[in-house]
Design a protein around this motif. Structure first.
Motif, mmCIF file in Angstrom:
data_model
loop_
_atom_site.group_PDB
_atom_site.id
_atom_site.type_symbol
_atom_site.label_atom_id
_atom_site.label_comp_id
_atom_site.label_asym_id
_atom_site.label_seq_id
_atom_site.Cartn_x
_atom_site.Cartn_y
_atom_site.Cartn_z
ATOM 1 N N PRO A 14 16.782 -12.573 -8.959
ATOM 2 C CA PRO A 14 15.405 -12.226 -8.568
ATOM 3 C C PRO A 14 15.038 -10.832 -9.063
ATOM 4 C CG PRO A 14 16.631 -13.143 -6.714
ATOM 5 C CD PRO A 14 17.625 -12.900 -7.804
ATOM 6 N N LYS A 15 13.789 -10.670 -9.456
ATOM 7 C CA LYS A 15 13.317 -9.371 -9.927
ATOM 8 C C LYS A 15 12.772 -8.559 -8.753
ATOM 9 C CE LYS A 15 12.011 -11.142 -14.477
ATOM 10 N NZ LYS A 15 10.894 -11.350 -15.435
ATOM 11 N N THR A 16 12.674 -7.249 -8.956
ATOM 12 C CA THR A 16 12.147 -6.380 -7.904
ATOM 13 C C THR A 16 10.963 -5.580 -8.433
ATOM 14 O OG1 THR A 16 13.694 -4.594 -8.447
ATOM 15 C CG2 THR A 16 14.360 -6.171 -6.730
ATOM 16 N N TRP A 17 9.996 -5.361 -7.565
ATOM 17 C CA TRP A 17 8.837 -4.519 -7.865
ATOM 18 C C TRP A 17 8.695 -3.504 -6.737
ATOM 19 C CZ3 TRP A 17 9.028 -9.443 -9.656
ATOM 20 C CH2 TRP A 17 8.546 -9.699 -10.954
ATOM 21 N N ASN A 18 8.146 -2.346 -7.048
ATOM 22 C CA ASN A 18 7.963 -1.299 -6.046
ATOM 23 C C ASN A 18 6.486 -1.010 -5.819
ATOM 24 O OD1 ASN A 18 10.721 -0.204 -5.237
ATOM 25 N ND2 ASN A 18 10.871 -0.149 -7.470
ATOM 26 N N LEU A 19 6.111 -0.909 -4.555
ATOM 27 C CA LEU A 19 4.768 -0.515 -4.176
ATOM 28 C C LEU A 19 4.826 0.892 -3.589
ATOM 29 C CD1 LEU A 19 3.309 -3.632 -2.286
ATOM 30 C CD2 LEU A 19 3.114 -3.071 -4.713
ATOM 31 N N LYS A 20 4.042 1.804 -4.139
ATOM 32 C CA LYS A 20 3.907 3.124 -3.537
ATOM 33 C C LYS A 20 2.894 3.013 -2.402
ATOM 34 C CE LYS A 20 2.856 7.951 -4.592
ATOM 35 N NZ LYS A 20 2.390 8.914 -5.624
ATOM 36 N N ILE A 21 3.246 3.493 -1.218
ATOM 37 C CA ILE A 21 2.395 3.285 -0.053
ATOM 38 C C ILE A 21 2.155 4.584 0.720
ATOM 39 C CG2 ILE A 21 3.131 0.887 0.230
ATOM 40 C CD1 ILE A 21 4.957 1.908 2.540
ATOM 41 N N ASP A 22 1.082 4.572 1.511
ATOM 42 C CA ASP A 22 0.838 5.655 2.459
ATOM 43 C C ASP A 22 1.484 5.328 3.796
ATOM 44 O OD1 ASP A 22 -0.638 7.144 0.678
ATOM 45 O OD2 ASP A 22 -2.570 6.348 1.331
ATOM 46 N N MET A 27 4.082 -8.325 6.816
ATOM 47 C CA MET A 27 3.975 -6.876 6.721
ATOM 48 C C MET A 27 2.633 -6.511 6.087
ATOM 49 S SD MET A 27 6.594 -4.389 4.646
ATOM 50 C CE MET A 27 7.954 -4.680 5.786
ATOM 51 N N ILE A 28 1.982 -5.471 6.616
ATOM 52 C CA ILE A 28 0.704 -5.008 6.072
ATOM 53 C C ILE A 28 0.846 -3.545 5.684
ATOM 54 C CG2 ILE A 28 -1.751 -4.643 6.528
ATOM 55 C CD1 ILE A 28 -1.622 -6.964 8.494
ATOM 56 N N ALA A 29 0.459 -3.237 4.446
ATOM 57 C CA ALA A 29 0.653 -1.880 3.921
ATOM 58 C C ALA A 29 -0.611 -1.359 3.252
ATOM 59 C CB ALA A 29 1.804 -1.867 2.921
ATOM 60 N N ASN A 70 10.507 -12.663 -1.295
ATOM 61 C CA ASN A 70 11.715 -13.209 -0.692
ATOM 62 C C ASN A 70 12.329 -12.213 0.286
ATOM 63 O OD1 ASN A 70 13.834 -15.152 -0.418
ATOM 64 N ND2 ASN A 70 15.115 -13.883 -1.734
ATOM 65 N N ILE A 71 12.410 -10.942 -0.136
ATOM 66 C CA ILE A 71 12.969 -9.869 0.689
ATOM 67 C C ILE A 71 12.144 -8.603 0.453
ATOM 68 C CG2 ILE A 71 14.985 -8.389 1.102
ATOM 69 C CD1 ILE A 71 16.758 -10.665 0.113
ATOM 70 N N VAL A 72 11.931 -7.815 1.497
ATOM 71 C CA VAL A 72 11.234 -6.538 1.373
ATOM 72 C C VAL A 72 12.108 -5.436 1.965
ATOM 73 C CG1 VAL A 72 9.203 -5.187 1.987
ATOM 74 C CG2 VAL A 72 8.972 -7.638 1.532
ATOM 75 N N LYS A 73 12.350 -4.389 1.174
ATOM 76 C CA LYS A 73 13.076 -3.213 1.656
ATOM 77 C C LYS A 73 12.087 -2.064 1.744
ATOM 78 C CE LYS A 73 17.431 -4.662 -0.481
ATOM 79 N NZ LYS A 73 18.499 -4.306 -1.458
ATOM 80 N N SER A 74 12.047 -1.413 2.880
ATOM 81 C CA SER A 74 11.009 -0.404 3.117
ATOM 82 C C SER A 74 11.573 1.002 3.273
ATOM 83 C CB SER A 74 10.217 -0.768 4.374
ATOM 84 O OG SER A 74 11.077 -0.797 5.504
ATOM 85 N N SER A 75 10.739 1.963 2.873
ATOM 86 C CA SER A 75 10.972 3.378 3.160
ATOM 87 C C SER A 75 9.626 3.965 3.560
ATOM 88 C CB SER A 75 11.540 4.093 1.932
ATOM 89 O OG SER A 75 10.553 4.194 0.923
ATOM 90 N N LYS A 76 9.571 5.252 3.820
ATOM 91 C CA LYS A 76 8.320 5.864 4.261
ATOM 92 C C LYS A 76 7.255 5.860 3.170
ATOM 93 C CE LYS A 76 10.246 8.974 7.765
ATOM 94 N NZ LYS A 76 10.388 10.388 8.210
ATOM 95 N N THR A 77 7.663 5.874 1.931
ATOM 96 C CA THR A 77 6.697 6.010 0.834
ATOM 97 C C THR A 77 6.648 4.832 -0.123
ATOM 98 O OG1 THR A 77 8.345 7.171 -0.520
ATOM 99 C CG2 THR A 77 6.883 8.524 0.871
ATOM 100 N N SER A 78 7.499 3.834 0.079
ATOM 101 C CA SER A 78 7.488 2.707 -0.857
ATOM 102 C C SER A 78 8.061 1.437 -0.227
ATOM 103 C CB SER A 78 8.297 3.050 -2.114
ATOM 104 O OG SER A 78 9.683 3.177 -1.797
ATOM 105 N N LEU A 79 7.700 0.330 -0.840
ATOM 106 C CA LEU A 79 8.251 -0.966 -0.468
ATOM 107 C C LEU A 79 8.853 -1.591 -1.719
ATOM 108 C CD1 LEU A 79 5.334 -2.466 1.688
ATOM 109 C CD2 LEU A 79 7.394 -1.311 2.513
ATOM 110 N N VAL A 99 -2.450 -4.448 1.418
ATOM 111 C CA VAL A 99 -1.569 -5.505 0.908
ATOM 112 C C VAL A 99 -0.889 -6.196 2.085
ATOM 113 C CG1 VAL A 99 0.383 -6.056 -0.579
ATOM 114 C CG2 VAL A 99 -1.152 -4.181 -1.200
ATOM 115 N N THR A 100 -1.106 -7.485 2.179
ATOM 116 C CA THR A 100 -0.447 -8.300 3.203
ATOM 117 C C THR A 100 0.702 -9.048 2.545
ATOM 118 O OG1 THR A 100 -2.532 -8.588 4.399
ATOM 119 C CG2 THR A 100 -0.745 -10.118 4.923
ATOM 120 N N ILE A 101 1.893 -8.877 3.064
ATOM 121 C CA ILE A 101 3.084 -9.472 2.454
ATOM 122 C C ILE A 101 3.694 -10.480 3.412
ATOM 123 C CG2 ILE A 101 5.325 -9.009 1.406
ATOM 124 C CD1 ILE A 101 4.372 -6.055 1.125
ATOM 125 N N HIS A 102 3.703 -11.723 2.990
ATOM 126 C CA HIS A 102 4.358 -12.781 3.769
ATOM 127 C C HIS A 102 5.780 -12.930 3.244
ATOM 128 C CE1 HIS A 102 0.736 -14.014 5.872
ATOM 129 N NE2 HIS A 102 0.092 -13.909 4.729
#
Length: 213
Positions: free
Chosen positions: A2-10, A20-22, A75-84, A126-129
């Motif tokens: 599986p590939k991974t993508w990163n979202l920069k978030i507030d 999850m809603i970001a 499939n899976i989401v890994k979170s931090s304070k500034t990114s998903l 962004v709503t992530i199911h």
């Protein structure tokens, strides 16, 4: 793999265990997320696209409040304070993750970046199911797409050509998708309310019993 993508978030919050809603940054939003789950093909000539593009490029700082956002599955989401970090299983890997609703929005992001618009102030909801994509696509196949294929075959039509040119089937699928997601959200909200009410009731009973003592 599986590939991974990163979202920069507030910020973000876990609405429910699998939702999850970001608040994501538009200027760094990944424009190459898979579009297979999306109901409609993005079209630069459509009124929907033009409205989104104009809103984004004229007043990027107000885009968040004026736009309904993007819905995607992972499939899976890994979170931090500034990114998903999103782990996405594409169709080629036996999965069906990616953009569920918002392909026109992502296309607008891509074009605005190509034209060098300043999007640093733009944000998007962004709503992530997480793990819902298989059920979602099965719902579409069972209730809409398969029925259309059967009816077209019975009528002697060339199925692929008819589907690609028929606006009604895409609108029907879009409505079906929104209905399916809304039903799941309502169920999760009701479940959460029931749990909260049960806790409140238990708390009241505990206080009453303590008062009697």
């Amino acid at each position: 793999m599986p590939k991974t993508w990163n979202l920069k978030i507030d910020n973000y919050f876990l609405a429910f265990p699998n939702c999850m809603i970001a608040t994501a940054h538009v200027d760094s939003f990944p424009i190459d997320l898979p579009l297979e789950p999306n109901i409609r093909e993005p079209n630069r000539k459509s009124a929907t696209y033009r409205q989104i593009f104009d809103s984004l490029t004229t007043q990027p700082e107000k885009f968040f409040s004026r736009h309904s956002g993007i819905v995607l599955s992972a499939n899976i989401v890994k979170s931090s304070k500034t990114s998903l970090e999103l782990e996405v299983k594409e169709a080629s890997e036996g999965g069906s993750d990616g953009i569920i609703n918002g392909a026109h929005t992502v296309l607008a992001f891509e074009q605005a970046k190509n034209y060098k618009y300043d999007l640093t102030q733009a944000r998007v909801k962004v709503t992530i199911h997480i793990g819902l994509a298989e059920d979602f696509l099965q719902q579409l196949w069972t209730n809409s797409f398969r029925k259309y294929l059967v009816s077209e075959k019975t009528a002697g039509n060339t199925v692929g050509t008819k589907i690609s040119r028929n606006q009604e089937i895409w609108e029907s699928l879009y409505i079906s998708a929104q209905s399916y997601l809304n039903q799941h959200l309502v169920k999760m909200v009701n479940s959460s309310k029931s749990e909260s009410e049960a806790k409140v009731t238990q708390g009241r009973k505990g206080r009453v019993q303590a008062g009697k003592k």
